[in-house]
Design an enzyme around this catalytic site. Sequence first.
Site, PDB file in Angstrom:
ATOM      1  N   GLU A 180      42.020  31.640 -14.471  1.00  0.00           N
ATOM      2  CA  GLU A 180      41.283  30.495 -13.651  1.00  0.00           C
ATOM      3  C   GLU A 180      41.599  30.467 -12.166  1.00  0.00           C
ATOM      4  O   GLU A 180      42.124  29.691 -11.455  1.00  0.00           O
ATOM      5  CB  GLU A 180      41.953  29.742 -14.190  1.00  0.00           C
ATOM      6  CG  GLU A 180      41.728  29.536 -16.044  1.00  0.00           C
ATOM      7  CD  GLU A 180      42.616  27.583 -16.586  1.00  0.00           C
ATOM      8  OE1 GLU A 180      43.375  27.443 -15.731  1.00  0.00           O
ATOM      9  OE2 GLU A 180      41.888  27.269 -17.989  1.00  0.00           O
ATOM     10  N   GLU A 260      39.325  29.862 -23.991  1.00  0.00           N
ATOM     11  CA  GLU A 260      40.001  29.151 -24.407  1.00  0.00           C
ATOM     12  C   GLU A 260      39.373  27.840 -24.816  1.00  0.00           C
ATOM     13  O   GLU A 260      39.411  26.774 -24.181  1.00  0.00           O
ATOM     14  CB  GLU A 260      41.293  28.993 -23.099  1.00  0.00           C
ATOM     15  CG  GLU A 260      42.284  29.929 -22.630  1.00  0.00           C
ATOM     16  CD  GLU A 260      42.704  29.106 -21.315  1.00  0.00           C
ATOM     17  OE1 GLU A 260      42.602  28.091 -21.908  1.00  0.00           O
ATOM     18  OE2 GLU A 260      43.490  30.017 -20.948  1.00  0.00           O
TER      19      GLU A 260
END
Length: 509
Positions: A180, A260
């Site tokens: 991320e 995710e």
Amino acid sequence: MVALVPLLFLQAAFGASVASQRSFRIDYAHDGFLKDGKPFRYISGSIHYSRVPQYYWKDRLLKMKMAGLDAIQTYVPWNFHEPKPGAYSFSGDRDLEHFLQLAEEIGLLVILRAGPYICGEWDMGGLPAWLLEKESIVLRSSDPDYLAAVERWMGILLPKMKPHLYHNGGPIIMVQVENEYGSYFACDFDYLRYLQSLFRRHLGSEVVLFTTDGASKTFLRCGALQGLYATVDFGPGGNVTAAFLHQRRSEPKGPLVNSEFYTGWLDHWGHQHITISASIVAKSLSDILAHGANVNMYMFIGGTNFGYWNGANMPYSAQPTSYDYDAPLSEAGDLTEKYFAIREVIGMYKELPEGPIPPTTPKFSYGKVALQKVGTVRSLLNDLSPSGPVKSIYPLTFVQLKQYFGFILYRTKLPRNCSENTTLLTLFDGIHDRAYVSVNGVSQGVLSRRDVLKLNITGNAGAYLDLLVENTGGVNFGRYNNDFKVLTMLSSCRVLNTEMSNLRAWFQI
Ligand SMILES: *[C@@H]1O[C@H](CO)[C@@H](O)[C@H](O)[C@H]1NC(C)=O
Ligand SMILES: *[C@@H]1O[C@H](CO)[C@@H](O)[C@H](O)[C@H]1NC(C)=O
Ligand SMILES: *[C@@H]1O[C@H](CO)[C@@H](O)[C@H](O)[C@H]1NC(C)=O
Ligand SMILES: *[C@@H]1O[C@H](CO)[C@@H](O)[C@H](O)[C@H]1NC(C)=O
């Protein structure tokens, strides 16, 4: 004896030819993956080996296999393996290669999230606190000292992983670079490019390298890089088509991947345990699979933040010991309603494996466990800190003392009589993260980051003022993860941070 030589040689040659048939790659023409040349879609689940004792790895992996998963996904927390610069640990609960072997034996592929930064609600997002010995370091950037440490670590980790890559005969089909990164302030493409070439140098050109970012234009802007396959993450309940359109902006062709898909959510100290209903998770999972997408469920089993490994979010809020996550397998590895709901959805899209699901482990009631008071921190200082105090004029940080976790007792003598209601004040948000304050052993209260920044103390000249400072977890997300554990104090009685000496007290769980 002579005959053995050609036999071994034959075996080696046979092994090599089998390995070369194995391949895993992206099929841009058909928007999918190819495994051994055939179209392949994975359904995966996250398990962090660092959050499950080694003894239970096999049981958890088997339960994941029996849910119908093709793969597992795991993070490699750097600070778990390199507690001190150059000192590496890969045994017991840190035996990553054994974990990979177990996954392979059970028939699960592995998606490896190698870091260096992982987030993961893990102390400092997996970055070792000793990186902060250079106080001005810019973590997760092209800062030369940061890169030097990354290069050393990856030079240890990646060569260990190479034989476990799928095309080399192991279970690892993909390796994630950073995590991320688009959510971080630095937006340093040179850093991502550096990692890309570092990973390629150690792992070769064949393995699929990828990134993961939140499914939005903003996150993908700084998180995606040409040459690293961009995947997204998003939870249940939203518009799956819209979420994947964000991935499509970065990757117009290739497989759809949600790296995710949240089966639950993380907790914070002092808040209710968060739960997400099984039916919402099952419905969105079905939606994702109906899109033909690849998915990793985060978490499939959360497990436990043993020791001091929990992280924290900003504004400062620590995560608790439990990382249950309301995942389909509970913190204890038990089968839940969510497990069976997910298994049922998977069964609509592929054949489930035959055989029994390992049952939930029986629990034993130990009854009431009486704890015995051994003494106070004050009375046990010589045992807790046999090396004695470190003296300094100003309070040193945890990093300066090379003690990265737990508690440090800071002690000074009151310079003169401090009458009733002498205010002890923390400066510049100067308590990271909590301090139990006492004068000559008499409790005066608790200071805590963000919440309690001052309290009144009383005591006579010469009395010991003790501040037992606790690191409740290094910030794991966002720009503040250079999270020094510090103490800066002022008192109306006199500036206390002169003449302050430190006493190290290290509690090992
Ligand atoms: C989901 O998003 C897509 C693409 O933006 C849109 O066409 C569709 O109408 C949305 N569906 C719902 C139920 O909002
Ligand atoms: C401090 O207080 C103690 C006890 O009340 C008293 O005996 C002493 O004289 C005081 N010292 C000073 C410097 O005021
Ligand atoms: C100390 O503070 C308490 C609580 O605010 C107050 O009741 C008391 O009168 C104060 N004492 C002095 C000497 O200021
Ligand atoms: C601390 O002392 C100050 C000064 O006497 C007083 O105003 C304040 O109420 C006290 N605070 C507490 C929490 O007792």
